[in-house]
Design a protein around this motif. Structure first.
Motif, mmCIF file in Angstrom:
data_model
loop_
_atom_site.group_PDB
_atom_site.id
_atom_site.type_symbol
_atom_site.label_atom_id
_atom_site.label_comp_id
_atom_site.label_asym_id
_atom_site.label_seq_id
_atom_site.Cartn_x
_atom_site.Cartn_y
_atom_site.Cartn_z
ATOM 1 N N VAL A 95 0.829 -1.199 0.000
ATOM 2 C CA VAL A 95 0.000 0.000 0.000
ATOM 3 C C VAL A 95 0.866 1.252 0.000
ATOM 4 O O VAL A 95 0.462 2.320 -0.455
ATOM 5 C CB VAL A 95 -0.958 -0.017 1.214
ATOM 6 N N ALA A 96 2.092 1.133 0.477
ATOM 7 C CA ALA A 96 3.008 2.284 0.514
ATOM 8 C C ALA A 96 3.415 2.742 -0.877
ATOM 9 O O ALA A 96 4.084 3.752 -1.020
ATOM 10 C CB ALA A 96 4.257 1.926 1.315
ATOM 11 N N PRO A 98 1.598 4.025 -3.845
ATOM 12 C CA PRO A 98 0.348 4.448 -4.491
ATOM 13 C C PRO A 98 0.513 4.506 -6.002
ATOM 14 O O PRO A 98 1.601 4.704 -6.531
ATOM 15 C CB PRO A 98 0.128 5.847 -3.902
ATOM 16 N N GLY A 99 -0.599 4.322 -6.697
ATOM 17 C CA GLY A 99 -0.587 4.404 -8.151
ATOM 18 C C GLY A 99 -0.293 3.095 -8.845
ATOM 19 O O GLY A 99 -0.112 3.082 -10.064
ATOM 20 N N THR A 101 -1.392 -0.955 -9.831
ATOM 21 C CA THR A 101 -2.448 -1.960 -9.914
ATOM 22 C C THR A 101 -1.783 -3.330 -9.896
ATOM 23 O O THR A 101 -0.675 -3.493 -10.429
ATOM 24 C CB THR A 101 -3.279 -1.795 -11.191
ATOM 25 N N ALA A 251 1.950 6.970 -10.328
ATOM 26 C CA ALA A 251 3.190 6.493 -9.711
ATOM 27 C C ALA A 251 4.418 6.956 -10.475
ATOM 28 O O ALA A 251 5.480 7.174 -9.884
ATOM 29 C CB ALA A 251 3.177 4.970 -9.626
ATOM 30 N N ARG A 256 7.293 12.920 -9.216
ATOM 31 C CA ARG A 256 7.232 12.009 -8.069
ATOM 32 C C ARG A 256 8.310 10.919 -8.121
ATOM 33 O O ARG A 256 8.316 10.005 -7.312
ATOM 34 C CB ARG A 256 5.846 11.357 -8.022
ATOM 35 N N ASP A 263 10.396 5.091 -1.896
ATOM 36 C CA ASP A 263 9.408 4.065 -1.547
ATOM 37 C C ASP A 263 9.921 2.668 -1.900
ATOM 38 O O ASP A 263 9.734 1.712 -1.133
ATOM 39 C CB ASP A 263 8.092 4.333 -2.272
#
Length: 1020
Positions: A95-96, A98-99, A101, A251, A256, A263
């Motif tokens: 979960v850490a 994000p973005g 699937t 992501a 980012r 991450d």
């Protein structure tokens, strides 16, 4: 005083506007560089992400669990299976990120479908698999007990939709010598619901699992897909649970990427804290590293021309302000004679120029950002520039340097005596301070160039300024040399009565600021030429990388196949040799110093391969790699018989075993067959060879030592034949000819009355295997080498064993491998290899004439394409990398440099207008004809421009020679290819012609009004 300065600005508003534009360009250049860097950094990230491999756009979290489920009653526990596939706590750790699937899958190995115990199948459940497969026969998965087979597996095993198969889980044998799979569960009968073909084996959906990659231990590389319930209810032991995460746009947003790297770094620690044995595999760090490398290249390439552009702008301001003050010397002399205080004198002298430059600088902050925004919108339409003020960080510095240039240009008017201000013809630029300044510029150019060489091309410190200082210094030196020549030419023209040309030349040679103006125009042309050199050289380098770098217009990498299989399949696909060539890599050597090698079907080398322009041509190299040889011995069917008579073998001891190496004529493969142990006396040895169903050629006859005793035996080969009536292949006369065979050093062959005599020396006691090979086998084999002859005169053969070589050609580069590699003929290398095994990176090279359905043709030959690389794709990928994107600023810098030169021309002509009109009008009143007067006025600046272009292009070439090699045009880690180091002369001349036309048009426009005034007799 302030109002007086504004009045002066209004009265000389044309000069003020021009000076303001020059200040605008100076600050625009300072703002455009960081703004462009921001845009290109984002473009590099977007381009690399768009062209990244699937494993670089996601991650794989996997763990192995032992979930044996007792299915003795046939019910199973599907609920438990679903819970295991969700990964439980692992999902919490992910979960850490994000973005992303995620696609869930699970797999283990099964046997039962393939009769070969060395081959196991991957029994796979994968979420939504039917949406990513093309169902060829039957239907997709719908119920428990359904499975899907790959098309090649179904064809090979003669299975179809509706058949049932019995599978059971398997584990590899613990014995490393037995490459087989052992059962690890109860068998279960399953229904073949359909057969499939994957349309995109490299798509991101499949993650990095390598489902469609064949290996000797796993079979054809086609998983057996099933449902989650079927997989879990089947009796099994160890199961691999996998979560494939695919990064979405959020992501991989350019803003980012730094957080994404953090991450990913923390992810392994998070899963370790959970306490599960979860393995995280991802290629995303490699993608992020590649983006960082591309962005580092842009941060070197952009300042290389940003620095000379800013210096050129400041030099232009210095020159034009000095020109303007020379026209105002009488005003400043009056101010000085009236005894005005120093600050009043300073303000009246500098205020007009300072206000104009400051106004231009303020607008330059906005114009620079808007200009880059417009360029980015056109060149990088999907990138955009984030809101912020970071691009303005160098604007105050550029404005300060521009204002300092104004002050330096007026130093003589501040401190000079009144008499100097009253002089109508000011002193020329030959004073000691001018000479010292030029000498300092030359010294700095030498120091910067030497520092660049000593630092091995590091564009840091003084080395970053090397191109700028070098072009400026060469321009100043050119002015020192050329203007005296123009003066001499003008004097000669005057003596010959060519008054117009003489007057134009004298005005150029004796004008105090003409030397600096000429140096400025030379630097302008040099900046444009240097930018052209960088852009064109880099474009040619990308072409080399996209052609020689991959080897051909298009390269298909197929699943592992034997060289003979690959060669035969490609020749069936393209029987005329018009568009396809079989290629495989030679196995790497034991030492890193051993050069890599390619084995190619050299009969198609000239038609298919990309080839360097220098060195021998591909047709010549192919002829040397493949000399004419006799046809290899062949037999038509699977049954072979060898008649042998042996003598001299010690009775009761192990001696020699007879072997034969064959290669199928239809490309199925090759094999080394054991015929049996030799005994004294005549004997016939027979064997059925599966790969020879449609015939084989004989690659060699071998004798393997089976004991430790020394052997001094004699063997007579009396015949080799295919069994059956009238099917003898090798007549005794040919077999008995020793010239038809090549023997190992340990044996001697000679003719015998009834065949071929093979005598063994005692040295065979240290050689476990010796061969005699047909004369159709070259030994040593010819090679074409780049980078020098391989050490020891040997290379690795297709079987990984040393192979003697002889030099056939010297190449500047081997396509795909680089400037230190070798090339051999694939068929001849295969003949030398007794058991080649699977090829190393088998490929099919294609040229532009390859048909659109080439992938279907390859598939029809039983080969699965795992990678498809095209030269145009590589070129587009390279154009999205940092060096190519950064060079867009060079185009912008070249255009801005030409604008600066044009502005300097306009302002210089405006300052000169009054004095030149006075001088030539006086001559008109003395009887000078209108024609020569008009020529003198009209040709002065165009002649200066023409001379500047003629000198400026060689200056650009010299600057490129000294510094261009240090530019990372192919990135900080260029490929081992002969990348061009020079631009095309035609391109450089074309850009010079464009600059000449633009500056000449400006020069003619400034002189047209002056000509009209002067040609009217007596006009003042």
């Amino acid at each position: 005083m302030i109002s007086l300065v504004f009045v002066m600005l209004w009265n000389r508003r044309g000069q003020a506007v021009t000076l303001a534009l020059l200040g605008l360009l100076a600050v625009t250049s300072a703002v455009a560089a960081p703004a462009y860097l921001i845009a290109v950094d984002r473009a590099v990230a977007v381009g690399q992400i768009a062209t990244a491999a699937p494993n670089e756009l996601g991650l794989v979290a996997s763990t192995v669990q032992d979930e044996r489920v007792d299915t003795g009653d046939g019910t199973g526990t599907p609920g438990q299976a679903e819970q295991g596939l969700q990964f439980g706590d692992v999902a919490t750790a992910l979960v850490a990120l994000p973005g992303f699937t995620y696609v869930y899958s699970a797999e283990y190995w099964v046997i039962g479908i393939d009769p070969n115990p060395a081959n196991a199948g991957r029994f796979v459940y994968r979420q939504d698999v039917c949406a990513h497969l093309r169902i060829l026969t039957g239907r997709c998965l719908a119920a428990e007990g359904d499975v899907l087979l790959g098309e090649h597996t179904a064809q090979r095993l003669n299975l179809k939709a509706g058949d049932s198969v019995e599978l059971r889980s398997a584990v590899p044998s613990p014995d490393p010598k037995r490459k087989i799979w052992l059962p690890d569960g109860k068998p279960r009968r399953l229904l073949i619901a359909g057969t499939y073909r994957t349309t995109e084996p490299g798509a991101g959906y499949w993650g990095g699992r390598g489902y469609f990659t064949s290996t000797p231990e796993t079979g054809p590389g086609e998983p057996i897909f099933t449902t989650a319930v079927t997989q879990q209810t089947m009796d099994h032991g160890r199961i691999t649970l996998v979560m494939d995460g695919r990064a979405g746009p959020a992501a991989l947003h350019p803003d980012r990427l730094g957080q994404l790297r953090t991450d990913l770094r923390n992810l392994n620690q998070n899963t370790a804290d959970i306490g599960m044995a979860v393995q995280i595999d991802t290629g995303m760090p490699a993608l992020l590293d590649r983006i960082d490398i591309g962005q580092s290249s842009t941060r070197l390439l952009v300042p290389v021309l940003a620095v000379p552009l800013i210096l050129l702008a400041c030099f232009t301001i210095f020159l034009t302000v000095g020109y303007g003050l020379e026209g105002r010397q009488s005003e400043l002399a009056v101010v000085a004679l009236r005894g005005s205080r120093w600050w009043t004198r300073w303000w009246l002298a500098a205020g007009e120029s300072l206000v104009a430059v400051l106004a231009g600088a303020l607008f330059g902050c906005l114009i620079g950002q808007l200009l880059v925004n417009a360029v980015a919108a056109i060149v990088f339409p999907d990138v955009g520039i984030p809101a912020g003020w970071s691009s303005l960080r160098y604007a105050p510095l550029a404005a300060g340097v521009a204002l300092l240039s104004v002050m330096v240009a007026q130093r003589r008017q501040f401190v000079g005596p009144v008499a100097a201000l009253l002089r109508r013809h000011p002193t020329t630029g030959n004073g000691r301070w001018a000479i010292a300044a030029e000498a300092l510029a030359v010294l700095l150019a030498v120091v910067a160039s030497v520092q660049l060489v000593l630092s091995q091309g590091s564009l840091t410190g003084v080395g970053l300024f090397a191109p700028a200082i070098l072009m400026l210094a060469l321009g100043l030196l050119a002015a020192r040399v050329l203007l005296p020549l123009i003066s001499r030419y003008a004097v000669r023209a005057l003596h010959r009565g060519r008054l117009g040309v003489a007057l134009a030349g004298l005005q150029l040679a004796r004008r105090p600021g003409a030397g600096r103006l000429f140096a400025l125009l030379v630097a302008t042309v040099a900046v444009a030429g240097y930018a052209t050199s960088a852009v064109d050289t880099a474009a040619a380098g990308r072409t080399v990388e996209a052609t020689l770098g991959i080897g051909a217009d298009r390269v298909l990498t197929v699943q592992t196949a034997q060289p003979q299989q690959l060669l035969a399949a490609v020749r069936r696909i393209d029987p005329d040799g018009a568009f396809a060539m079989a290629v495989t890599r030679l196995p790497p050597g034991a030492s890193s110093a051993d050069p890599p090698g390619l084995a190619v079907d050299s009969t198609r080398l000239a038609a298919v391969a990309a080839w360097p322009d220098d060195g021998p041509g591909p047709a010549e190299v192919a002829g040397r790699l493949r000399p004419e040889l006799p046809a290899p011995p062949e037999f038509p069917g699977p049954d072979i018989a060898v008649d042998v008579s042996a003598s001299g073998l010690a009775p009761g001891t192990r001696g020699l075993r007879l072997q034969v190496s064959v290669s199928s004529l239809n490309g199925i493969g090759d094999a080394v067959i054991e015929l049996g142990e030799l005994q004294n006396g005549p004997a016939t040895y027979r064997q059925k060879i599966e790969v020879c169903q449609e015939g084989c050629r004989i690659d060699g006859i071998g004798f393997a030592r089976t004991g430790t005793a020394r052997i001094t035996a004699e063997v007579v080969l009396r015949g080799v034949r295919a069994t059956g009536p009238d099917r003898e292949v090798l007549p005794v006369a040919r077999l008995a000819d020793p010239d038809s065979w090549r023997a190992s050093p340990e044996v001697r062959v000679a003719s015998a009355p009834d065949g071929l005599r093979v005598e063994f020396a005692e040295s065979i006691s240290v050689s476990p295997l010796v061969w005699i090979k047909p004369a159709s086998t070259l030994d040593p084999i010819p090679v074409a080498a780049a980078g020098g002859r391989p050490a020891g005169g040997v290379i690795n053969g297709l079987d990984g064993r040393p192979m003697l070589i002889t030099d056939a050609a010297t190449l500047p580069v081997v396509p795909q491998l680089g400037r230190r590699a070798v090339v051999v003929d694939l068929e001849y290398a295969d003949r030398m290899t007794m058991n080649a095994g699977l090829g190393n990176a088998p490929q099919i090279w294609l040229n532009a004439a390859a048909p659109p359905d080439i992938l279907d043709r390859v598939s029809a030959q039983g080969l699965t394409v795992v990678d498809d690389v095209r030269s145009d794709q590589i070129r587009r990928r390279l154009e999205q990398q940092g060096p190519a994107l950064a060079l867009g600023f060079h185009v912008l810098a070249g255009a801005l440099a030409v604008l600066l030169g044009a502005g300097a021309l306009v302002l210089s002509a405006a300052v000169d207008r009054r004095r030149r009109v006075e001088d030539l009008s006086a001559l008109r009143n003395q009887g000078l004809r209108p024609g020569p007067a008009g020529q003198a006025m009209l040709l002065t600046y165009p002649a200066l421009v023409a001379a500047a272009v003629v000198v400026g292009l060689p200056v650009a070439a010299i600057a490129w020679l000294v510094t261009g090699w240090a530019l990372p045009l192919a990135g900080p880690y260029p490929p081992d290819l002969p990348l061009p180091g020079w631009p095309r002369v035609t391109v450089l001349l074309a850009v010079g012609a464009v600059v000449l036309l633009v500056l000449t048009a400006v020069a003619l426009a400034t002189g047209r009004d002056l000509r009209r005034r002067v040609t009217r007799r007596g006009t003042l």
